[in-house]
Scaffold this motif. Sequence first.
Motif, PDB file in Angstrom:
ATOM      1  N   LEU A 129       0.830  -1.205   0.000  1.00 38.93           N
ATOM      2  CA  LEU A 129       0.000   0.000   0.000  1.00 38.93           C
ATOM      3  C   LEU A 129       0.868   1.260   0.000  1.00 38.93           C
ATOM      4  O   LEU A 129       1.900   1.322   0.646  1.00 38.93           O
ATOM      5  CB  LEU A 129      -0.849  -0.034   1.268  1.00 38.93           C
ATOM      6  CG  LEU A 129      -1.907   1.034   1.459  1.00 38.93           C
ATOM      7  CD1 LEU A 129      -2.906   0.956   0.323  1.00 38.93           C
ATOM      8  CD2 LEU A 129      -2.600   0.809   2.796  1.00 38.93           C
ATOM      9  N   ASP A 130       0.415   2.247  -0.756  1.00 40.39           N
ATOM     10  CA  ASP A 130       1.011   3.584  -0.666  1.00 40.39           C
ATOM     11  C   ASP A 130      -0.153   4.557  -0.640  1.00 40.39           C
ATOM     12  O   ASP A 130      -0.651   4.975  -1.670  1.00 40.39           O
ATOM     13  CB  ASP A 130       1.920   3.853  -1.862  1.00 40.39           C
ATOM     14  CG  ASP A 130       2.579   5.211  -1.757  1.00 40.39           C
ATOM     15  OD1 ASP A 130       2.219   5.996  -0.857  1.00 40.39           O
ATOM     16  OD2 ASP A 130       3.464   5.509  -2.572  1.00 40.39           O
ATOM     17  N   ALA A 131      -0.568   4.888   0.537  1.00 43.33           N
ATOM     18  CA  ALA A 131      -1.845   5.597   0.698  1.00 43.33           C
ATOM     19  C   ALA A 131      -1.743   7.101   0.513  1.00 43.33           C
ATOM     20  O   ALA A 131      -2.754   7.802   0.609  1.00 43.33           O
ATOM     21  CB  ALA A 131      -2.452   5.275   2.060  1.00 43.33           C
ATOM     22  N   ARG A 132      -0.563   7.584   0.239  1.00 42.22           N
ATOM     23  CA  ARG A 132      -0.424   9.051   0.206  1.00 42.22           C
ATOM     24  C   ARG A 132      -1.397   9.739  -0.728  1.00 42.22           C
ATOM     25  O   ARG A 132      -1.922  10.801  -0.429  1.00 42.22           O
ATOM     26  CB  ARG A 132       1.014   9.410  -0.163  1.00 42.22           C
ATOM     27  CG  ARG A 132       1.964   9.147   0.988  1.00 42.22           C
ATOM     28  CD  ARG A 132       3.399   9.318   0.571  1.00 42.22           C
ATOM     29  NE  ARG A 132       3.783   8.250  -0.360  1.00 42.22           N
ATOM     30  CZ  ARG A 132       5.030   8.103  -0.822  1.00 42.22           C
ATOM     31  NH1 ARG A 132       5.975   8.941  -0.453  1.00 42.22           N
ATOM     32  NH2 ARG A 132       5.322   7.125  -1.647  1.00 42.22           N
TER      33      ARG A 132
END
Lengths: 113, 113
Positions: B73-76
Amino acid sequence: MARAATTSDAFNAIAEPQRRDILALLRAGERPVTDLAQELGMSQPQASKHLRVLREVGLVQVRGAGRQRLYGLDARRLRPVHEWVGGFERFWNESFDRLDSYVQDLKQAQQEE
Amino acid sequence: MARAATTSDAFNAIAEPQRRDILALLRAGERPVTDLAQELGMSQPQASKHLRVLREVGLVQVRGAGRQRLYGLDARRLRPVHEWVGGFERFWNESFDRLDSYVQDLKQAQQEE
DNA sequence: TTGACGTATGCCGATATGGGCATATGATGT
DNA sequence: ACATCATATGCCCATATCGGCATACGTCAA
């Protein structure tokens, strides 16, 4: 089967930039269709169509006022969306130094090849 | 012109339920494709395709681990979404008694016709 | 009634989507 | 080199989308 009908949920409804613009405008209060169309630089039919989608997912309410139809915001269906996205909050705050540095490493490694 | 490319922004990426499911799963940590596919009951190609979209909008990062590809995940990019939706918070909290009662009135009026 | 205004709808075209399927590509171990 | 496992891609189909345009519909005023 193509994408789930745009009309099915708020996530889909707000996937379209123009609809987001409409919603944003409506925070200032109710507005007739032509008004919205003009302000957002879209044709009246397009505005009507987007408003229809928004109405069908329940993000907007209509009210007849003479020959006009006043559209007003009904943001309640945005709450679940906010909550779903909020479920990722800790992931964009915490622990992304890790990811960041990892990504940096990756890039460097690639350049060095 | 059809809908803006799904690949263009986070709003579009999360408009698809299966992709939301993938993101939710990834909160528990990195996972290989097959894993995700199985857990979510979709075919491997489908999983790969959704992951591609997520990767292209930057909601996910990949890392090769042996023959596997671990997706994380890379929620930025979800933050702007959260903020945009949050801009409507006061509208689903405050002042919807008004709208509610208005809607009630409307329904009553219609029934009485 | 008739006309004018405000809005909704229908139809078309170009394109994008998601799913299924077969298959190409990649990496690993022998 | 080869067979194998893990993934990614390409192609096809059915359908949905958005935009433009013409036009139907609804309301009001004369």
